[in-house]
Scaffold this motif. Structure first.
Motif, PDB file in Angstrom:
ATOM      1  N   UNK A   1      81.748 145.103  58.874  1.00 26.94           N
ATOM      2  CA  UNK A   1      80.789 144.024  59.020  1.00 26.94           C
ATOM      3  C   UNK A   1      80.628 143.308  57.673  1.00 26.94           C
ATOM      4  N   UNK A   2      80.540 142.009  57.739  1.00 28.60           N
ATOM      5  CA  UNK A   2      80.360 141.210  56.534  1.00 28.60           C
ATOM      6  C   UNK A   2      78.949 140.646  56.501  1.00 28.60           C
ATOM      7  N   UNK A   3      78.310 140.793  55.371  1.00 25.54           N
ATOM      8  CA  UNK A   3      76.954 140.276  55.193  1.00 25.54           C
ATOM      9  C   UNK A   3      76.979 139.079  54.260  1.00 25.54           C
ATOM     10  N   UNK A   4      75.980 138.230  54.410  1.00 26.98           N
ATOM     11  CA  UNK A   4      75.777 137.151  53.449  1.00 26.98           C
ATOM     12  C   UNK A   4      74.510 137.482  52.685  1.00 26.98           C
ATOM     13  N   UNK A   5      74.592 137.450  51.409  1.00 26.19           N
ATOM     14  CA  UNK A   5      73.475 137.870  50.564  1.00 26.19           C
ATOM     15  C   UNK A   5      72.788 136.688  49.885  1.00 26.19           C
ATOM     16  N   UNK A   6      72.623 135.596  50.619  1.00 25.08           N
ATOM     17  CA  UNK A   6      72.024 134.402  50.027  1.00 25.08           C
ATOM     18  C   UNK A   6      70.610 134.650  49.505  1.00 25.08           C
ATOM     19  N   UNK A   7      69.808 135.327  50.283  1.00 24.44           N
ATOM     20  CA  UNK A   7      68.428 135.602  49.852  1.00 24.44           C
ATOM     21  C   UNK A   7      68.428 136.546  48.641  1.00 24.44           C
ATOM     22  N   UNK A   8      69.309 137.514  48.641  1.00 21.90           N
ATOM     23  CA  UNK A   8      69.436 138.439  47.517  1.00 21.90           C
ATOM     24  C   UNK A   8      69.894 137.704  46.262  1.00 21.90           C
ATOM     25  N   UNK A   9      70.881 136.846  46.417  1.00 18.21           N
ATOM     26  CA  UNK A   9      71.364 136.040  45.281  1.00 18.21           C
ATOM     27  C   UNK A   9      70.222 135.195  44.697  1.00 18.21           C
ATOM     28  N   UNK A  10      69.481 134.561  45.587  1.00 16.26           N
ATOM     29  CA  UNK A  10      68.362 133.728  45.149  1.00 16.26           C
ATOM     30  C   UNK A  10      67.321 134.516  44.381  1.00 16.26           C
ATOM     31  N   UNK A  11      67.026 135.724  44.845  1.00 16.07           N
ATOM     32  CA  UNK A  11      66.036 136.568  44.176  1.00 16.07           C
ATOM     33  C   UNK A  11      66.535 136.988  42.796  1.00 16.07           C
ATOM     34  N   UNK A  12      67.824 137.304  42.691  1.00 14.70           N
ATOM     35  CA  UNK A  12      68.407 137.691  41.395  1.00 14.70           C
ATOM     36  C   UNK A  12      68.277 136.532  40.408  1.00 14.70           C
ATOM     37  N   UNK A  13      68.634 135.332  40.846  1.00 17.70           N
ATOM     38  CA  UNK A  13      68.544 134.153  39.973  1.00 17.70           C
ATOM     39  C   UNK A  13      67.089 133.869  39.608  1.00 17.70           C
ATOM     40  N   UNK A  14      66.213 133.973  40.580  1.00 13.84           N
ATOM     41  CA  UNK A  14      64.787 133.734  40.350  1.00 13.84           C
ATOM     42  C   UNK A  14      64.216 134.676  39.283  1.00 13.84           C
ATOM     43  N   UNK A  15      64.608 135.940  39.355  1.00 19.25           N
ATOM     44  CA  UNK A  15      64.011 136.936  38.466  1.00 19.25           C
ATOM     45  C   UNK A  15      64.779 137.176  37.169  1.00 19.25           C
ATOM     46  N   UNK A  16      66.111 136.994  37.195  1.00 22.16           N
ATOM     47  CA  UNK A  16      66.928 137.343  36.025  1.00 22.16           C
ATOM     48  C   UNK A  16      67.773 136.193  35.483  1.00 22.16           C
ATOM     49  N   UNK A  17      67.792 135.081  36.187  1.00 23.05           N
ATOM     50  CA  UNK A  17      68.548 133.921  35.713  1.00 23.05           C
ATOM     51  C   UNK A  17      69.975 133.871  36.221  1.00 23.05           C
ATOM     52  N   UNK A  18      70.642 135.039  36.259  1.00 21.45           N
ATOM     53  CA  UNK A  18      72.020 135.109  36.759  1.00 21.45           C
ATOM     54  C   UNK A  18      72.412 136.559  37.020  1.00 21.45           C
TER      55      UNK A  18
END
Length: 68
Positions: A1-18
């Motif tokens: 199964x393949x997941x899309x981690x768009x929300x996770x990516x957004x949270x990482x950028x929001x909290x850590x920048x990259x």
């Protein structure tokens, strides 16, 4: 199964920048983070717990971040 981690990516950028800064905080390589985010390797239960703690993701939100 393949997941899309768009929300996770957004949270990482929001909290850590990259992803690089987040990988450093996790104590793992940028490549390891990238592989997980691109479904090349899976998340272990301990990964989910550790990532969630650093990203302030609550247990009842795990599905939104890690299983979509």
């Amino acid at each position: 199964m393949t997941y899309t981690y768009n929300k996770l990516r957004g949270r990482i950028v929001e909290m850590y920048g990259n992803q690089d800064a987040f990988a450093e905080k996790l104590g793992i390589s940028r490549n390891s983070v990238s592989k997980k985010m691109n479904c090349k390797t899976g998340f272990s239960q301990s990964d989910i717990v550790k990532w969630s703690l650093l990203l302030n993701v609550k247990v009842d939100e795990y599905g939104e971040y890690f299983f979509t």
